[in-house]
Design a protein around this motif. Structure first.
Motif, short mmCIF file in Angstrom:
data_model
loop_
_atom_site.label_atom_id
_atom_site.label_comp_id
_atom_site.label_asym_id
_atom_site.label_seq_id
_atom_site.Cartn_x
_atom_site.Cartn_y
_atom_site.Cartn_z
N ARG A 173 45.73 59.85 50.59
CA ARG A 173 45.79 59.52 49.18
C ARG A 173 45.44 58.04 48.99
N VAL A 174 44.99 57.72 47.78
CA VAL A 174 44.63 56.34 47.46
C VAL A 174 45.90 55.59 47.10
N SER A 175 46.23 54.57 47.88
CA SER A 175 47.42 53.77 47.61
C SER A 175 47.13 52.71 46.56
N PRO A 176 48.16 52.14 45.94
CA PRO A 176 47.93 51.05 44.98
C PRO A 176 47.18 49.87 45.59
N ARG A 177 47.47 49.53 46.85
CA ARG A 177 46.78 48.39 47.47
C ARG A 177 45.30 48.71 47.68
N LEU A 178 44.98 49.94 48.08
CA LEU A 178 43.57 50.31 48.23
C LEU A 178 42.87 50.29 46.87
N MET A 179 43.53 50.82 45.85
CA MET A 179 42.90 50.83 44.52
C MET A 179 42.67 49.41 44.02
#
Length: 562
Positions: free
Chosen positions: A547-553
């Motif tokens: 899943r896309v984490s907040p840090r990756l986003m």
């Protein structure tokens, strides 16, 4: 049961293995075993692989009959096969009348539970773009990204963008007046001889040390070794054995040999036997607790925050086994052994469809092992967040004669190595080295260290491109800036204890706490540590469960400008 750990494939220098049971030749035998041992992950995966060979027509018949008359346990198995094998995805609609959430509770694997997450497809859309960017250096398409569904809420994104303490700030506060006295550590030759003597005594070597030319390292070694474990846990009683390969690299033979044998030591320590007393053969006892996180909390036991470890499906209170780990302040924090050891198959549900060795390291002292393990966690975190950004790329030069000679020889051989600074908000030096082949494929290596010189050199030597004699790569991009190796940042203190404390304080100021497990074997006595940092990214994995984490986003938005 006897299993053999067998190499299935190799990609980018990484071997992929599966456990193959002896004496099981058809699905019927495997099904009979699974009925008696429903949480044996090894046999279930082997059975799912066998089902992939029955063919679409026969598999359709199995699914149609299963939905009408077979028990839900068999329905769960077939639905997992639909998720695992692309040719069978077309049969998933046959299960529309089945309670899939109930099926998910009848299997130790997280495949079905992960497939039921309502926003799974939205995350997959983002991750396909991330994968193209990270693995093939495709530009991130701003127009497409702007139209994709938002999978991270504004509050979580704001937290991800909040300022973090950098290692440079903490280093300046601690050591602005001068560094501590350097530790007296053994030389590379002494480390090599110590590890070689103890591993020889353990009788794990399967053959002699060999040279190879598969990476950009001037001296690269490999050696095969034997692993053998016995597990008696719940309803499971099995042996597993196999031959593994470890590698060592360096600018000198002594360094490469020390690297090779210390890697073998850490990998030998990463496989575990289990019995009535818990984990066997360690320098300290590891009895196992069993229960869900709430049950252990009721007993006053602190456990690893599994939700912050990004399992394939949200942890739902499943009964798991737990062993004691340790926080930096010394308090006990319990960790599932399935996250600690490689190919750990206990009588319990599984949290990940696949898990690598991130956070595993050896050292001549335990603080050195912990610091190296923590740096590996930071490396994987940086690699997962390290979107390809030409603005952070450079060409490495060196005044050091040995490294300058190697870089010049790479160039003469047609290998044009590009470096990218992929350090995260913590500022711990981390670099990706890569070459781009004529067909556009990218081969890379990454490394992290408080010493930026060490990180860049390790990334270079880890890059799996044949040397000498490899194919020519694409030339350096026009206008690529140059950075001297000697000018890279260095926050190493010269003492493993202080290095570890520096890393831990840097993370603590941003709300992150590492948890360690001591894996040191009693018959080897080489310190080995496993490290977890809840909240940081795991190794790059573009499977359907990620899943896309907040840090990756936040990195995506910063790169694309949306």
């Amino acid at each position: 049961m006897r299993y053999r750990l067998k190499r299935e494939s190799t990609a980018a220098g990484v071997g992929f293995f599966s456990a193959v049971p002896g004496g099981v030749t058809n699905p019927g035998q495997a099904i009979a075993y699974v009925k008696k041992h429903p949480d044996d992950e090894f046999m279930r995966r082997f059975l799912l692989k066998m089902l992939g060979h029955v063919g679409p027509e026969e598999f359709y018949g199995l699914c149609e009959r299963a939905v009408r008359e077979d028990p839900p346990e068999f329905q769960a198995l077939l639905y997992e096969a639909c998720l695992m094998h692309p040719d069978y995805a077309q049969f998933r609609p046959l299960f529309e009348s089945v309670d899939l959430a109930a099926l998910a509770r009848l299997t130790p694997l997280p495949l079905i539970a992960a497939s039921l997450l309502p926003d799974r497809d939205d995350h997959r859309c983002w991750l396909r773009l991330v994968e193209d960017n990270v693995t093939s250096h495709e530009p991130f398409p701003r127009a497409i990204a702007a139209d994709l569904p938002q999978v991270v809420d504004d509050e979580a994104l704001a937290r991800a963008l909040s300022p973090a303490a950098t290692v440079a700030q903490v280093f300046a506060e601690r050591y602005g007046a001068g560094l501590p006295q350097a530790a007296s550590l053994p030389s590379a030759e002494e480390v090599h001889r110590m590890a070689l003597e103890r591993l020889t005594r353990l009788d794990v070597y399967a053959d002699v040390e060999q040279r190879h030319t598969a990476s950009l390292s001037p001296i690269a070694l490999m050696r095969r070794w034997n692993m053998d474990v016995h597990v008696q846990n719940g309803r499971l009683d099995y042996h597993m054995e196999g031959v593994q390969i470890s590698y060592g690299k360096g600018l000198s033979l002594d360094v490469a040999r020390a690297s090779l044998n210390m890697e073998i030591a850490e990998r030998v320590s990463s496989y575990a036997s289990f019995g009535a007393d818990g984990v066997l053969g360690r320098t300290r006892p590891y009895p196992l607790e069993i229960g869900g996180r709430e049950e252990l909390a009721a007993e006053g036991l602190e456990t690893l925050d599994l939700s912050a470890m990004s399992p394939d499906a949200p942890y739902a209170g499943q009964m798991l086994y737990w062993m004691q780990g340790q926080a930096p302040d010394g308090r006990a924090v319990y960790v599932p052994p399935q996250l600690v050891f490689l190919f750990c198959n206990l009588d319990e549900p599984t949290l990940y469809a696949s898990l690598d060795s991130t956070g595993l390291a050896s050292g001549v002292t335990m603080p050195q092992a912990r610091a190296a393990a923590l740096c590996e966690v930071l490396e994987r975190d940086a690699e997962s967040l390290g979107l390809y950004d030409p603005a952070r790329c450079f060409r490495l030069t060196a005044r050091d004669p040995a490294l300058a000679k190697l870089l010049a020889d790479h160039e003469a051989q047609g290998a044009h190595v590009v470096f990218q600074d992929i350090a995260t908000e913590f500022g711990v030096p981390c670099y990706k080295a890569f070459v781009v082949l004529e067909d556009g494929s990218v081969t890379r290596g990454t490394a992290c260290s408080l010493n930026g010189q060490k990180a860049a050199l390790s990334a270079l030597l880890e890059t799996m491109h044949p040397y000498p004699g490899g194919p020519a790569t694409k030339p350096w991009p026009e206008g690529l800036p140059e950075i001297a190796w000697e000018d890279l940042p260095n926050y190493a203190t010269g003492h493993p204890d202080h290095d570890l404390a520096l890393l831990e304080e840097t993370l603590a100021r941003s709300g992150y706490e590492p948890i360690y497990v001591d894996l040191t074997r009693a018959d080897l006595e080489i310190p080995v540590a496993k490290c977890f940092v809840p909240g940081l990214e795991l190794a790059p994995d573009f499977s359907s469960a990620r899943r896309v984490s907040p840090r990756l986003m936040s990195r995506i938005k910063g790169l694309v400008g949306i």
